[in-house]
Design a protein around this motif. Structure first.
Motif, PDB file in Angstrom:
ATOM      1  N   PRO A 116      10.375  -9.767 -26.834  1.00 16.64           N
ATOM      2  CA  PRO A 116      10.452  -9.847 -25.393  1.00 16.64           C
ATOM      3  C   PRO A 116      10.816 -10.990 -24.707  1.00 16.64           C
ATOM      4  O   PRO A 116      10.673 -11.832 -24.998  1.00 16.64           O
ATOM      5  CB  PRO A 116       9.233  -9.098 -24.919  1.00 16.64           C
ATOM      6  N   PHE A 117      11.454 -10.633 -23.398  1.00 16.01           N
ATOM      7  CA  PHE A 117      11.697 -11.756 -22.469  1.00 16.01           C
ATOM      8  C   PHE A 117      10.207 -12.497 -22.063  1.00 16.01           C
ATOM      9  O   PHE A 117       9.532 -11.404 -21.832  1.00 16.01           O
ATOM     10  CB  PHE A 117      12.668 -11.321 -21.284  1.00 16.01           C
ATOM     11  N   ASP A 118      10.146 -13.487 -21.614  1.00 15.36           N
ATOM     12  CA  ASP A 118       8.880 -14.257 -21.001  1.00 15.36           C
ATOM     13  C   ASP A 118       9.081 -14.724 -19.740  1.00 15.36           C
ATOM     14  O   ASP A 118       9.613 -15.997 -19.623  1.00 15.36           O
ATOM     15  CB  ASP A 118       8.349 -15.261 -22.176  1.00 15.36           C
ATOM     16  N   MET A 119       8.766 -13.845 -18.573  1.00 14.65           N
ATOM     17  CA  MET A 119       9.021 -14.247 -17.428  1.00 14.65           C
ATOM     18  C   MET A 119       8.528 -15.555 -16.794  1.00 14.65           C
ATOM     19  O   MET A 119       8.961 -16.661 -16.410  1.00 14.65           O
ATOM     20  CB  MET A 119       8.716 -13.384 -16.202  1.00 14.65           C
ATOM     21  N   GLN A 120       7.149 -15.884 -17.375  1.00 15.45           N
ATOM     22  CA  GLN A 120       6.501 -17.019 -17.288  1.00 15.45           C
ATOM     23  C   GLN A 120       6.977 -18.424 -17.849  1.00 15.45           C
ATOM     24  O   GLN A 120       7.216 -19.329 -17.134  1.00 15.45           O
ATOM     25  CB  GLN A 120       5.076 -17.200 -17.916  1.00 15.45           C
TER      26      GLN A 120
ATOM     27  N   PHE B 149       9.359  -4.580  -9.294  1.00  9.37           N
ATOM     28  CA  PHE B 149      10.527  -5.377  -8.659  1.00  9.37           C
ATOM     29  C   PHE B 149      11.643  -4.286  -9.381  1.00  9.37           C
ATOM     30  O   PHE B 149      12.633  -3.818  -8.550  1.00  9.37           O
ATOM     31  CB  PHE B 149      10.860  -6.669  -8.996  1.00  9.37           C
TER      32      PHE B 149
ATOM     33  N   ASN C 151      18.681 -12.712 -19.605  1.00 12.41           N
ATOM     34  CA  ASN C 151      19.081 -11.731 -20.644  1.00 12.41           C
ATOM     35  C   ASN C 151      20.643 -11.717 -21.094  1.00 12.41           C
ATOM     36  O   ASN C 151      20.912 -11.030 -21.829  1.00 12.41           O
ATOM     37  CB  ASN C 151      18.612 -10.255 -20.362  1.00 12.41           C
TER      38      ASN C 151
ATOM     39  N   GLU D  80      12.355  -2.719 -21.953  1.00 13.94           N
ATOM     40  CA  GLU D  80      13.172  -3.708 -23.036  1.00 13.94           C
ATOM     41  C   GLU D  80      13.683  -2.421 -24.342  1.00 13.94           C
ATOM     42  O   GLU D  80      14.119  -3.061 -25.400  1.00 13.94           O
ATOM     43  CB  GLU D  80      12.659  -4.917 -23.794  1.00 13.94           C
TER      44      GLU D  80
ATOM     45  N   LEU E 169      16.688  -8.157 -26.977  1.00 12.46           N
ATOM     46  CA  LEU E 169      17.429  -7.049 -26.240  1.00 12.46           C
ATOM     47  C   LEU E 169      18.046  -7.635 -25.155  1.00 12.46           C
ATOM     48  O   LEU E 169      17.789  -8.230 -24.257  1.00 12.46           O
ATOM     49  CB  LEU E 169      16.583  -6.020 -25.471  1.00 12.46           C
TER      50      LEU E 169
ATOM     51  N   TRP F 225      12.302   7.128 -15.888  1.00 18.12           N
ATOM     52  CA  TRP F 225      12.131   6.735 -14.374  1.00 18.12           C
ATOM     53  C   TRP F 225      12.000   8.110 -14.003  1.00 18.12           C
ATOM     54  O   TRP F 225      12.320   9.252 -14.411  1.00 18.12           O
ATOM     55  CB  TRP F 225      13.320   6.213 -13.766  1.00 18.12           C
TER      56      TRP F 225
ATOM     57  N   VAL G  49       9.850 -19.110 -15.367  1.00 14.75           N
ATOM     58  CA  VAL G  49       9.599 -19.734 -14.278  1.00 14.75           C
ATOM     59  C   VAL G  49       9.267 -21.195 -14.373  1.00 14.75           C
ATOM     60  O   VAL G  49       9.651 -22.147 -13.755  1.00 14.75           O
ATOM     61  CB  VAL G  49       8.543 -18.928 -13.650  1.00 14.75           C
TER      62      VAL G  49
ATOM     63  N   LYS H 153      18.871   1.288 -18.619  1.00 16.13           N
ATOM     64  CA  LYS H 153      17.725   1.542 -17.975  1.00 16.13           C
ATOM     65  C   LYS H 153      17.843   1.307 -16.358  1.00 16.13           C
ATOM     66  O   LYS H 153      17.035   1.712 -15.511  1.00 16.13           O
ATOM     67  CB  LYS H 153      16.328   0.645 -18.841  1.00 16.13           C
ATOM     68  N   LEU H 154      18.526   0.125 -15.916  1.00 14.29           N
ATOM     69  CA  LEU H 154      18.421  -0.716 -15.065  1.00 14.29           C
ATOM     70  C   LEU H 154      19.878  -0.769 -14.086  1.00 14.29           C
ATOM     71  O   LEU H 154      20.791  -0.380 -14.834  1.00 14.29           O
ATOM     72  CB  LEU H 154      18.161  -2.149 -15.197  1.00 14.29           C
TER      73      LEU H 154
ATOM     74  N   LEU I 177       3.508 -12.630 -10.960  1.00 14.31           N
ATOM     75  CA  LEU I 177       4.507 -12.329 -12.074  1.00 14.31           C
ATOM     76  C   LEU I 177       4.253 -10.866 -12.427  1.00 14.31           C
ATOM     77  O   LEU I 177       5.206 -10.356 -12.634  1.00 14.31           O
ATOM     78  CB  LEU I 177       4.132 -12.904 -13.375  1.00 14.31           C
TER      79      LEU I 177
ATOM     80  N   MET J  85      15.938 -13.266 -14.657  1.00 17.20           N
ATOM     81  CA  MET J  85      15.783 -12.286 -15.784  1.00 17.20           C
ATOM     82  C   MET J  85      17.076 -11.820 -16.249  1.00 17.20           C
ATOM     83  O   MET J  85      17.436 -11.726 -17.358  1.00 17.20           O
ATOM     84  CB  MET J  85      14.670 -11.010 -15.682  1.00 17.20           C
TER      85      MET J  85
ATOM     86  N   ASN K  81      18.206   8.282 -17.868  1.00 17.16           N
ATOM     87  CA  ASN K  81      16.761   7.841 -18.048  1.00 17.16           C
ATOM     88  C   ASN K  81      15.775   8.238 -16.749  1.00 17.16           C
ATOM     89  O   ASN K  81      15.007   7.551 -16.748  1.00 17.16           O
ATOM     90  CB  ASN K  81      16.654   6.323 -18.328  1.00 17.16           C
TER      91      ASN K  81
ATOM     92  N   SER L 155      19.793  -9.226  -3.994  1.00 14.25           N
ATOM     93  CA  SER L 155      18.568  -9.523  -3.699  1.00 14.25           C
ATOM     94  C   SER L 155      18.538 -10.835  -3.026  1.00 14.25           C
ATOM     95  O   SER L 155      17.285 -11.026  -2.191  1.00 14.25           O
ATOM     96  CB  SER L 155      17.831  -9.897  -5.244  1.00 14.25           C
TER      97      SER L 155
ATOM     98  N   SER M 130      14.137 -13.497  -6.337  1.00 19.48           N
ATOM     99  CA  SER M 130      14.012 -12.889  -7.693  1.00 19.48           C
ATOM    100  C   SER M 130      12.410 -12.220  -7.926  1.00 19.48           C
ATOM    101  O   SER M 130      12.120 -11.131  -8.074  1.00 19.48           O
ATOM    102  CB  SER M 130      14.161 -13.848  -8.710  1.00 19.48           C
TER     103      SER M 130
ATOM    104  N   ALA N 248      17.699  -8.190  -8.610  1.00 17.47           N
ATOM    105  CA  ALA N 248      16.312  -8.590  -8.791  1.00 17.47           C
ATOM    106  C   ALA N 248      15.698  -8.259 -10.201  1.00 17.47           C
ATOM    107  O   ALA N 248      15.937  -7.046 -10.572  1.00 17.47           O
ATOM    108  CB  ALA N 248      15.649  -8.443  -7.593  1.00 17.47           C
ATOM    109  N   PRO N 249      14.992  -8.993 -10.744  1.00 15.50           N
ATOM    110  CA  PRO N 249      14.685 -10.468 -10.626  1.00 15.50           C
ATOM    111  C   PRO N 249      16.056 -11.264 -11.548  1.00 15.50           C
ATOM    112  O   PRO N 249      16.334 -11.034 -12.361  1.00 15.50           O
ATOM    113  CB  PRO N 249      13.551 -10.762 -11.281  1.00 15.50           C
ATOM    114  N   VAL N 250      16.548 -11.985 -10.503  1.00 10.53           N
ATOM    115  CA  VAL N 250      17.896 -12.672 -10.902  1.00 10.53           C
ATOM    116  C   VAL N 250      17.581 -13.201 -12.193  1.00 10.53           C
ATOM    117  O   VAL N 250      18.574 -13.095 -13.224  1.00 10.53           O
ATOM    118  CB  VAL N 250      18.695 -13.603  -9.599  1.00 10.53           C
TER     119      VAL N 250
ATOM    120  N   LYS O 283       8.764 -14.194 -25.731  1.00  7.02           N
ATOM    121  CA  LYS O 283       7.167 -14.190 -25.877  1.00  7.02           C
ATOM    122  C   LYS O 283       6.994 -15.122 -27.042  1.00  7.02           C
ATOM    123  O   LYS O 283       5.972 -16.188 -27.145  1.00  7.02           O
ATOM    124  CB  LYS O 283       6.676 -12.940 -26.321  1.00  7.02           C
TER     125      LYS O 283
ATOM    126  N   TYR P   7       7.133  -8.350 -11.119  1.00  3.61           N
ATOM    127  CA  TYR P   7       8.653  -8.206 -11.443  1.00  3.61           C
ATOM    128  C   TYR P   7       8.882  -6.956 -12.130  1.00  3.61           C
ATOM    129  O   TYR P   7       9.971  -6.489 -11.956  1.00  3.61           O
ATOM    130  CB  TYR P   7       9.250  -9.608 -12.218  1.00  3.61           C
TER     131      TYR P   7
END
Lengths: 483, 284
Positions: free
Chosen positions: A215-219, B259, A174, B189, A87, B216, A222, A119-120, B253, A170, B276, B231, B14, A166-168, A205, B256
């Motif tokens: 999916p995106f993996d934040m860990q 966040f 993406n 996602e 995505l 939401w 980081v 969504k964001l 973690l 991410m 949404n 941010s 972030s 935020a989170p920048v 992931k 986020y």
């Protein structure tokens, strides 16, 4: 900013150029003595924006104007690699986002629209902006809304833009980045072909190649351990049919950015030397460069003339990324050969350290080497040949690299006709092939292997990865070689 | 860009977290004035209640450490009742029929922007492909508040919403669980979930559904936590509502997901209608 002294320096430099040489580097100095902030704008127009790898028309000699830029944010599913979905969050639906081309003194009126399906909330930070957050503070926009803000571009160069919500990390990871070019007065020196390439690192992931929607993996982000490092948002965006093109004798300019979020790029084109590099996208021009460093959140402009035909591979020379994570593109140059510059292979000799001289290969006879006594031995010896010769492109598991190097594993092409495969190993192959339904349009060079080695390696390939378990005999190869 | 002129609160680089001093400031709550003055044309006055068919779940009171708080800044939340699922298209349609001032053609722009009930065919008919049981979306904060008030309820506060939503199926506070956060993030996602029917996710510890995974939701005091959207700027110490920028470790973690929820709230104004976003109501 240092713009107050720039015009004066520019004038002096201009005079020096006039007296010294003929001013071929016309972008080295500013012609106008007006400070960029005071340049008058004339009229208004809607900016042409283009999806990568294309760039809008050069500004040429046009005057500074009020330039309206429309940018729509879309969160949409795309393909990272064959069978791997992701995505993406995008500016104008592509990764990187649309290329924006301005000239110094332009007043940019930026319309940032967040698609209602999203969504964001998002925003945009343009590194070409002199102002808080590069515009980010003024451009925070909820789904289904549009914000407008304006800025004047006062520093020439190639700049990154990106989302800074935020989170920048991410939002950038993406795919929310792109390039904005600010040309000097009169424009950059004209070239024949211009292209837009932007590198980015992606964190999923699943491991590289794991199919399905990832999916995106934040860990991993980081930890700065990307699964994909790619040009223009996906594996294969610049290979095969998508390769960028030029003709022999043309000058090529690449606008290259690095969105990151984390990796620094060692940008290199295999088989080319950059005649000019606008270091970090700024005024400083370096010449005759092999590999140029592009910081995350930075950009560079490289110019070079293509003088011989062939496929020039575009890579991040942090080379594991190229062969294992996807940062591979192609520039296809067509036209007549130029043997003065590049001969192609002329001789192929045997090197014997003991003898101290290089001897030429005696006719077409294979040199003495251990011969396989049975199929099992043949396969074992073939594996060693494979590791040395084939693995870099076709990969250890025979899966190849999507859109660049066809798979040998479960390959319909391979299993259909062994004779054709022997021919390709012996003589190389250029042009389109279809393997397991996917098109490839690359080059495989002729391999300098003995009949025995070819028989061994092909027997190894045919015995593995779901292929049809066929033994290839050296005699068969020898017969093909004579043919 | 400033929502309704409230003081900004926090937001940090972030991933970070731990902002201090989140105080509720009743004096800065969104404009109530139009609701109390004027005649039948004003949206918050004289509301006719539709039949409220939503069953509610009891959420027992307790304390919790908000996402934006420091480790020692736990907040007491009194017990309350919360709608088990978001308000549906069917329910909101009934409300609009009874309260003409909330029809799409009649509503004032200061209460609902041009996206109000976008997708409906007209004032009293849903869109062709819209499900009656899907959550109503494209509603403004004013409209959501009017609906809840009409049936004698209110919108949840951020603390009520976050308190109820930190539960998974078995735990009151599941925020440290990887599975909990992964579930939320996977929704972020997933495109176009707003058209799905309510009540199809597994009920949480309190018996409440759809807090994550569908839309939401508006909160009464959404504008109290305001982000500039930049941010990095929000980290600066010249803001009296300074948000201490913490270092990031694996244990942070989880934040986020939260966040992005707070960033979303920060991007809104009270008259925005977002595809949404829906809402649900609470009562004492």
């Amino acid at each position: 900013m240092m713009n107050r002294i720039k015009p004066l320096l520019g004038t002096l430099l201009g005079l020096w150029l006039l007296s010294g040489c003929t001013g071929s580097e016309k972008d080295a100095g500013q012609k106008s003595t007006t400070p960029p902030a005071d340049i008058k704008v004339v009229g208004q127009s809607v900016a042409e924006t283009t999806a990568p790898p294309l760039v809008p028309k050069p500004v040429g000699s046009r005057e500074a104007t009020k330039l309206i830029v429309n940018m729509e944010i879309m969160e949409k599913e795309g393909e990272m690699a064959d069978g791997v979905k992701y995505l993406y969050w995008t500016f104008n639906g592509t990764v990187p986002g649309s290329f924006i081309r301005t000239r110094i003194g332009d007043e940019v009126e930026f319309h940032l629209k967040n698609h209602p399906n999203n969504k964001l909330p998002h925003n945009i930070d343009l590194h070409a902006v002199t102002g808080p957050g590069g515009g980010a503070a003024s451009s925070f926009v909820a789904p289904g809304h549009e914000v407008v803000f304006s800025f004047k571009v006062v520093n020439p160069g190639l700049f990154v833009y990106h989302c800074a919500t935020a989170p920048v990390a991410m939002h950038i990871a993406n795919g929310m980045y792109g390039l904005i070019l600010v040309e000097p007065e009169g424009g950059l020196p004209p070239v024949d072909k211009e292209y837009y390439i932007m590198q980015g690192d992606f964190y999923t992931k699943g491991k590289n190649g794991e199919p399905g929607l990832q999916p995106f993996d934040m860990q991993k982000a980081v930890d700065e351990h990307p699964d994909y490092v790619v040009f223009n948002g996906k594996v294969g965006s610049l290979t095969g049919d998508n390769a960028i093109k030029a003709n022999v004798g043309e000058t090529v300019r690449l606008f290259v950015g690095n969105g990151g979020p984390n990796m620094v790029s060692s940008f290199h084109v295999i088989g080319e030397i950059f005649d000019k590099v606008h270091v970090e996208g700024g005024d400083l021009i370096n010449k005759n460069v092999q590999t140029t460093l592009i910081p995350a959140g930075g950009a560079t402009i490289v110019d070079f003339k293509v003088e011989v035909p062939g496929t020039f591979v575009i890579v991040d020379h942090s080379i594991s990324r190229t062969f294992n994570k996807g940062s591979l593109g192609m520039l296809t140059v067509t036209g007549p050969e130029n043997k003065k510059l590049y001969s192609g292979k002329q001789t192929d000799g045997i090197y014997q350290p003991e003898g101290g001289t290089i001897q030429s290969m005696p006719g077409e006879k294979a040199p003495a080497a251990p011969k396989a006594a049975n199929l099992a031995e043949r396969i074992a010896m073939g594996k060693m040949v494979y590791s040395k010769t084939c693995l870099a492109c076709h990969q250890e598991n025979g899966m190849g690299i999507p859109n660049a190097f066809p798979p040998l594993a479960g390959s319909d092409f391979l299993n259909a006709d062994a004779g054709r495969v022997i021919d390709i190993v012996l003589h190389g192959k250029t042009g389109e092939v279809v393997v397991n339904g996917a098109k490839y349009n690359g080059v495989m060079p002729a391999q300098t292997l003995t009949d025995e080695e070819i028989a061994n390696v092909l027997s190894y390939v045919y015995s593995n990865w779901g292929n049809k378990k066929q033994e290839i005999k050296p005699e068969t190869v020898a017969a093909k070689r004579k043919h | 860009m400033n929502n309704l002129g409230f003081s900004a609160i926090c937001m940090c680089a972030s991933l970070v977290v731990s902002c201090s001093n989140l105080t509720l400031r009743p004096d800065t709550l969104p404009i109530e004035a139009p609701a109390t003055s004027g005649t039948g044309g004003e949206p918050l006055s004289i509301l006719v209640a539709p039949t409220d068919t939503t069953s509610m779940a009891e959420v027992k009171g307790g304390s919790y450490v908000p996402f934006y708080g420091k480790a020692d800044s736990s907040v007491m939340v009194k017990g309350f009742q919360m709608d088990k699922h978001p308000v549906t298209n069917r329910q909101f349609l009934a409300f609009v029929k009874l309260n003409p001032q909330w029809r799409r053609s009649a509503v004032k722009r200061i209460y609902a922007d041009g996206n109000y009930l976008a997708g409906w065919q007209n004032d009293s008919t849903l869109g062709h492909s819209m499900l009656e049981d899907a959550p109503v979306t494209n509603v403004s904060w004013f409209a959501a508040k009017a609906y809840c008030n009409a049936i004698g309820k209110t919108l949840p506060t951020i603390n009520q919403w976050e308190y109820a939503a930190m539960a998974d199926e078995t735990t009151r506070d599941a925020r440290t669980k990887a599975s909990y956060n992964q579930h939320i993030l996977s929704w972020y996602e997933k495109p176009n979930t707003s058209g799905l029917p309510v009540g199809h996710t597994t009920p949480n510890y309190w018996g409440i559904m759809d807090l994550h995974g569908l839309v939401w939701e508006w909160t009464e005091d959404f504008s109290e936590v305001m982000l500039s959207g930049e941010s990095r700027r929000d980290v600066s110490t010249d803001n009296s509502m300074f948000c201490g920028s913490g270092s990031v470790g694996a244990s942070d973690l989880m934040n986020y997901a939260a966040f992005m929820r707070f960033a979303f709230r920060g991007s809104l104004k009270a008259n925005y209608c977002v595809q949404n976003q829906g809402f649900r109501c609470v009562s004492k």
